[in-house]
Design a protein around this motif. Structure first.
Motif, mmCIF file in Angstrom:
data_model
loop_
_atom_site.group_PDB
_atom_site.id
_atom_site.type_symbol
_atom_site.label_atom_id
_atom_site.label_comp_id
_atom_site.label_asym_id
_atom_site.label_seq_id
_atom_site.Cartn_x
_atom_site.Cartn_y
_atom_site.Cartn_z
ATOM 1 N N ALA A 82 31.449 47.874 35.979
ATOM 2 C CA ALA A 82 31.265 46.702 36.844
ATOM 3 C C ALA A 82 32.605 46.255 37.380
ATOM 4 C CB ALA A 82 30.591 45.564 36.082
ATOM 5 N N LYS A 83 32.588 45.797 38.621
ATOM 6 C CA LYS A 83 33.794 45.241 39.238
ATOM 7 C C LYS A 83 33.866 43.770 38.852
ATOM 8 C CE LYS A 83 37.515 45.728 41.473
ATOM 9 N NZ LYS A 83 37.614 46.220 42.851
ATOM 10 N N ILE A 84 34.741 43.459 37.886
ATOM 11 C CA ILE A 84 34.800 42.128 37.287
ATOM 12 C C ILE A 84 35.910 41.305 37.927
ATOM 13 C CG2 ILE A 84 35.145 40.847 35.152
ATOM 14 C CD1 ILE A 84 32.511 42.344 35.196
ATOM 15 N N VAL A 107 44.837 43.876 43.652
ATOM 16 C CA VAL A 107 44.057 43.662 44.867
ATOM 17 C C VAL A 107 44.876 42.766 45.795
ATOM 18 C CG1 VAL A 107 41.814 44.058 43.787
ATOM 19 C CG2 VAL A 107 42.773 41.732 43.831
ATOM 20 N N GLU A 108 44.278 42.379 46.916
ATOM 21 C CA GLU A 108 45.019 41.611 47.918
ATOM 22 C C GLU A 108 45.478 40.261 47.360
ATOM 23 O OE1 GLU A 108 40.571 41.149 48.687
ATOM 24 O OE2 GLU A 108 41.976 42.729 48.092
ATOM 25 N N GLY A 109 46.559 39.762 47.948
ATOM 26 C CA GLY A 109 47.106 38.478 47.520
ATOM 27 C C GLY A 109 47.893 38.553 46.222
ATOM 28 N N GLY A 110 48.165 39.770 45.747
ATOM 29 C CA GLY A 110 48.911 39.921 44.494
ATOM 30 C C GLY A 110 48.086 39.671 43.254
ATOM 31 N N LEU A 111 46.770 39.426 43.407
ATOM 32 C CA LEU A 111 45.894 39.198 42.260
ATOM 33 C C LEU A 111 45.434 40.534 41.676
ATOM 34 C CD1 LEU A 111 43.720 36.305 43.746
ATOM 35 C CD2 LEU A 111 45.738 36.099 42.275
ATOM 36 N N THR A 112 44.687 40.462 40.606
ATOM 37 C CA THR A 112 44.121 41.678 40.012
ATOM 38 C C THR A 112 42.623 41.501 39.793
ATOM 39 O OG1 THR A 112 44.411 41.026 37.689
ATOM 40 C CG2 THR A 112 46.287 42.121 38.772
ATOM 41 N N ARG A 113 41.943 42.621 39.707
ATOM 42 C CA ARG A 113 40.550 42.663 39.289
ATOM 43 C C ARG A 113 40.395 43.785 38.272
ATOM 44 N NH1 ARG A 113 37.072 41.584 44.884
ATOM 45 N NH2 ARG A 113 37.881 39.467 45.222
ATOM 46 N N TYR A 114 39.216 43.816 37.652
ATOM 47 C CA TYR A 114 38.951 44.807 36.619
ATOM 48 C C TYR A 114 37.819 45.732 37.037
ATOM 49 C CZ TYR A 114 41.165 41.168 33.699
ATOM 50 O OH TYR A 114 42.004 40.215 33.176
ATOM 51 N N VAL A 115 37.895 46.967 36.562
ATOM 52 C CA VAL A 115 36.725 47.824 36.421
ATOM 53 C C VAL A 115 36.501 47.940 34.920
ATOM 54 C CG1 VAL A 115 35.710 50.099 36.746
ATOM 55 C CG2 VAL A 115 37.120 49.101 38.559
ATOM 56 N N ALA A 116 35.488 47.260 34.423
ATOM 57 C CA ALA A 116 35.179 47.266 32.998
ATOM 58 C C ALA A 116 33.987 48.178 32.753
ATOM 59 C CB ALA A 116 34.892 45.859 32.499
ATOM 60 N N VAL A 146 26.223 53.911 36.011
ATOM 61 C CA VAL A 146 25.873 52.854 36.967
ATOM 62 C C VAL A 146 27.112 52.014 37.238
ATOM 63 C CG1 VAL A 146 24.421 50.824 37.363
ATOM 64 C CG2 VAL A 146 23.505 52.792 36.096
ATOM 65 N N ILE A 147 27.291 51.594 38.485
ATOM 66 C CA ILE A 147 28.363 50.671 38.856
ATOM 67 C C ILE A 147 27.717 49.434 39.486
ATOM 68 C CG2 ILE A 147 28.711 51.996 41.000
ATOM 69 C CD1 ILE A 147 31.404 49.838 39.320
ATOM 70 N N ALA A 148 28.056 48.260 38.952
ATOM 71 C CA ALA A 148 27.513 46.992 39.459
ATOM 72 C C ALA A 148 28.619 46.229 40.181
ATOM 73 C CB ALA A 148 26.951 46.157 38.313
ATOM 74 N N TYR A 149 28.295 45.747 41.388
ATOM 75 C CA TYR A 149 29.267 44.950 42.148
ATOM 76 C C TYR A 149 28.530 44.115 43.175
ATOM 77 C CZ TYR A 149 28.959 48.951 45.437
ATOM 78 O OH TYR A 149 28.522 49.941 46.293
#
Length: 355
Positions: A82-84, A107-116, A146-149
């Motif tokens: 999942a894209k968290i 990701v954009e803006g210098g932030l981060t996201r997860y693939v958990a 499965v990938i959830a987003y």
């Protein structure tokens, strides 16, 4: 009595005496003990004990994503990726502490996201989920499942749809497994009914192994051959720093974001058994949206058991998992447990510092 008469009398007496003796002999013979008849009696059979074979110990194998022992053939059903969201408004996330593997990306803006990724322990709910990014197909393809987003730019959604992974997209055919919680503000509030989603696609095969694991934590490569280290100080951008602190009491690494403890929904610190730091290049071909370059190789650092080991990472294709090797080209083994993979940029303000 005449002489003749006396002779006749003596002869009669003698005959009577002999007859009496004969009768006595016959009586004695009839009273004698009978002679036993010899017989052969076969020995009684000796009973033979029936020995039941000892039951075989159940065969176990490492879980493909976590390395913990599971019955051979006991892992069934798809992994759920999942894209968290990792925006401050999305924290604390739901179910993140139960993930087998977590990838953190810029990701954009210098932030981060997860693939958990969940397989060994799938919660009832996970989230919040956000939109897909261009590097995510390279991360998820080796996992299958499965990938959830929650959607994304169509060009990036098309890239994910082109993989072998089943796409569960908010607003699409699997929207029945997603809802918005009132506990967070949109767009940081899309929650996935994870267990129900996985059960709906139970026919999808289990994930392939992603890392090499040892069955004994102290035999993990970093724990056995690394140098003592308190953890990592990482930077994804000038705005975002990450900390991993070794906690000997729990035998795990505790996570911090921007110098503050990163907690789960129960208030406990997020933690990991293994922390894998991978130095990556960034492709800016998509404008302000950075694409982590996953196909290639570079430097890596593996932390397990309060020690860190320098390594090399290699990923030759989209379908291949990340391979970790030491200075001699030998595969690195992780300890059984949760693993966080930090995809730290080599530029754009990214840095790695081993404590």
């Amino acid at each position: 009595m005449t002489i003749a008469a006396r002779r006749r009398a003596r002869l009669g007496a003698a005959v009577l005496a002999m007859a009496a003796m004969a009768l006595a002999g016959c009586a004695a013979s009839s009273d004698a003990a009978p002679v036993p008849i010899a017989t052969t009696v076969p020995p009684a059979p000796t009973p033979t004990a029936t020995v039941e074979p000892a039951p075989e110990a159940p065969q176990t194998v490492p879980h493909p994503l976590r390395g913990t022992p599971v019955p051979a053939g006991g892992v069934a059903g798809p992994a759920l990726s999942a894209k968290i969201d990792n925006h401050p408004a999305a924290r604390p996330q739901v179910g993140l502490e139960r993930a087998d593997v977590v990838f953190e990306e810029l990701v954009e803006g210098g932030l981060t996201r997860y693939v958990a990724v969940w397989s060994s322990d799938i919660p009832d709910e996970i989230g919040p989920v956000r939109s897909i990014r261009p590097m995510d197909p390279d991360i998820v393809e080796p996992l299958g499942g499965v990938i959830a987003y929650s959607g994304g730019q169509q060009r990036f959604v098309d890239m994910m749809l082109a993989t072998s992974v089943h796409n569960a997209i908010h607003g699409g055919a699997d929207d029945r497994f997603m809802h918005r919680t009132s506990g967070k503000a949109a767009p940081h509030n899309v929650i996935v009914s994870a267990r129900e989603l996985v059960q709906a696609y139970a026919q999808i095969p289990a994930p392939a192994p992603q890392f090499a694991f040892t069955s004994m934590p102290l035999a993990a490569s970093a724990a056995a051959y690394g140098r003592s280290s308190a953890g990592f100080d990482l930077s994804f951008s000038p705005r975002q720093s990450r900390q991993w602190q070794w906690d000997a009491g729990s035998g795990r690494y505790l996570r911090g974001q921007n110098e503050a403890t990163d907690t789960d929904s129960s208030g406990a610190p997020l933690s990991a058994t293994n922390v894998v730091v991978v130095a990556v290049d960034i492709d800016w071909a998509y404008g302000e949206i950075p694409r982590t370059v996953m196909i290639g190789s570079g430097a890596a650092w593996i932390a397990t058991g309060g020690k860190v080991l320098e390594a090399t990472w290699t990923k030759p294709s989209r379908e291949a998992p990340i391979q970790l090797t030491n200075a001699h080209g030998v595969a690195i083994h992780l300890a059984p447990g949760a693993t966080w993979v930090e995809l730290v940029p080599t530029g754009s303000g990214g840095s790695v510092s081993v404590r």
